[in-house]
Design a protein around this motif. Structure first.
Motif, PDB file in Angstrom:
ATOM      1  N   GLU A   1       0.575  -1.422   0.136  1.00 39.27           N
ATOM      2  CA  GLU A   1      -0.139   0.109   0.052  1.00 39.27           C
ATOM      3  C   GLU A   1       1.265   1.223  -0.037  1.00 39.27           C
ATOM      4  N   ARG A   2       0.077   2.226  -0.617  1.00 33.03           N
ATOM      5  CA  ARG A   2       0.933   3.573  -0.631  1.00 33.03           C
ATOM      6  C   ARG A   2       1.318   4.378   0.334  1.00 33.03           C
ATOM      7  N   SER A   3       0.522   4.188   1.116  1.00 34.74           N
ATOM      8  CA  SER A   3       0.764   4.710   2.700  1.00 34.74           C
ATOM      9  C   SER A   3       2.233   4.004   3.284  1.00 34.74           C
ATOM     10  N   ILE A   4       1.793   3.239   3.525  1.00 29.00           N
ATOM     11  CA  ILE A   4       3.229   1.598   4.376  1.00 29.00           C
ATOM     12  C   ILE A   4       4.338   1.911   2.972  1.00 29.00           C
ATOM     13  N   VAL A   5       4.406   1.919   1.671  1.00 22.20           N
ATOM     14  CA  VAL A   5       5.312   2.368   1.040  1.00 22.20           C
ATOM     15  C   VAL A   5       6.282   3.572   1.423  1.00 22.20           C
ATOM     16  N   HIS A   6       6.071   4.773   1.770  1.00 23.09           N
ATOM     17  CA  HIS A   6       6.429   5.654   2.452  1.00 23.09           C
ATOM     18  C   HIS A   6       6.103   5.883   3.715  1.00 23.09           C
ATOM     19  N   ARG A   7       5.592   4.824   4.957  1.00 20.17           N
ATOM     20  CA  ARG A   7       5.664   4.864   6.673  1.00 20.17           C
ATOM     21  C   ARG A   7       7.877   4.415   6.110  1.00 20.17           C
ATOM     22  N   ASP A   8       7.550   3.183   5.653  1.00 22.35           N
ATOM     23  CA  ASP A   8       8.877   2.266   5.591  1.00 22.35           C
ATOM     24  C   ASP A   8      10.103   2.378   4.922  1.00 22.35           C
ATOM     25  N   ALA A   9       9.737   3.218   4.024  1.00 27.82           N
ATOM     26  CA  ALA A   9      10.908   3.768   3.090  1.00 27.82           C
ATOM     27  C   ALA A   9      11.215   2.504   2.020  1.00 27.82           C
ATOM     28  N   LEU A  10      10.108   1.758   1.416  1.00 34.09           N
ATOM     29  CA  LEU A  10      10.747   0.755  -0.505  1.00 34.09           C
ATOM     30  C   LEU A  10      10.460   1.894  -0.500  1.00 34.09           C
ATOM     31  N   TRP A  11      11.177   0.781  -1.509  1.00 31.63           N
ATOM     32  CA  TRP A  11      11.913   1.795  -2.767  1.00 31.63           C
ATOM     33  C   TRP A  11      10.930   0.923  -3.757  1.00 31.63           C
TER      34      TRP A  11
ATOM     35  N   LEU B   1      14.296  10.790   0.504  1.00 31.77           N
ATOM     36  CA  LEU B   1      14.029  11.918   0.830  1.00 31.77           C
ATOM     37  C   LEU B   1      13.744  11.943   1.964  1.00 31.77           C
ATOM     38  N   ASP B   2      13.595  12.148   3.905  1.00 35.00           N
ATOM     39  CA  ASP B   2      12.886  11.882   4.710  1.00 35.00           C
ATOM     40  C   ASP B   2      13.064  13.078   5.245  1.00 35.00           C
ATOM     41  N   ARG B   3      10.744  13.633   5.496  1.00 34.35           N
ATOM     42  CA  ARG B   3      10.682  14.681   6.081  1.00 34.35           C
ATOM     43  C   ARG B   3      10.513  13.955   7.278  1.00 34.35           C
TER      44      ARG B   3
ATOM     45  N   ARG C   1       9.092   9.193   3.812  1.00 33.99           N
ATOM     46  CA  ARG C   1      10.224   8.606   3.901  1.00 33.99           C
ATOM     47  C   ARG C   1       9.868   8.366   2.168  1.00 33.99           C
ATOM     48  N   ASP C   2      10.834   8.567   1.509  1.00 35.86           N
ATOM     49  CA  ASP C   2      10.522   8.865   0.143  1.00 35.86           C
ATOM     50  C   ASP C   2      12.345   7.608   0.091  1.00 35.86           C
ATOM     51  N   ARG C   3      11.768   6.755  -1.641  1.00 34.71           N
ATOM     52  CA  ARG C   3      12.839   6.093  -1.437  1.00 34.71           C
ATOM     53  C   ARG C   3      12.135   5.767  -3.068  1.00 34.71           C
TER      54      ARG C   3
END
Length: 201
Positions: free
Chosen positions: A18-28, A99-101, A106-108
């Motif tokens: 899920e997109r929200s988890i991707v950005h929560r956990d910094a998944l590529w 990117l980590d805000r 968190r973006d990877r």
């Protein structure tokens, strides 16, 4: 609920999440940066509403099960309202982005940068007014020289739409281009501009 394909840092496919988890956990995952240009060597920048600066023609996530070129076509349609022959899009490069805000975002991402010729009319643009103020068409060669100088301005064509398409010739300044913290305009846009110049000759 939006799902994204996820990868390890070397680009090996791992599954989807899920997109929200991707950005929560910094998944590529993969994103696509969509640039449109015309046969005369002009390139289109969108005017971001939140920043009032010039940015990529369109961009977004590559959804689970979607090819990068399919995402290119979808994002262009969603953001500026035109259908393009996205299968003819040309790869510029793939840029790993981190990117980590402070808010926990968190973006990877592997940013897939593509250019595609636009042969339609400016009147066909129907952009998302929640995100965009309009589009700007500038000559890629002149834009590259401007960014190399780091100052000055070049002529541009501002395309806005309410009930009818409004076009205004306007000077575009070096400071009008959007860059993030730690970036500079030349390194951010040079490879795209050079690709458009080479494809337009």
């Amino acid at each position: 609920m939006e799902y994204l394909d996820i990868y390890d840092e070397n680009g090996k496919y791992l599954g989807k999440e899920e997109r929200s988890i991707v950005h929560r956990d910094a998944l590529w995952h993969k994103t696509v940066h969509c640039w449109l240009y015309d046969e005369e060597g002009n390139i289109y920048f969108q005017i971001r509403k939140d920043k009032e600066k010039l940015y990529i023609t369109a961009s977004g996530h590559v959804q689970a099960g979607e090819t990068v070129k399919e995402a290119f076509g979808r994002e262009v349609k969603e953001e500026i309202g035109v259908d393009i022959c996205y299968e003819t899009a040309t790869l510029v490069n793939v840029v790993p982005f981190k990117l980590d805000r402070e808010d926990g975002f968190r973006d990877r991402a592997f940013a897939n940068v593509y250019v595609c010729i636009y042969e339609g009319k400016e009147e066909d643009f129907h952009y998302d007014k929640e995100e965009l103020l309009g589009l700007v068409r500038v000559n890629a060669d002149e834009t590259l020289e401007l960014l190399k100088k780091g100052k000055g301005s070049i002529p541009g064509r501002v395309i806005k739409k309410d009930n009818e398409t409004e076009v205004e010739e306007q000077e575009i300044s070096f400071t009008d281009f959007l860059v993030n913290k730690g970036e500079d305009a030349l390194s951010k846009y040079q490879s795209v501009l050079e690709k458009v110049i080479s494809l337009s000759k």
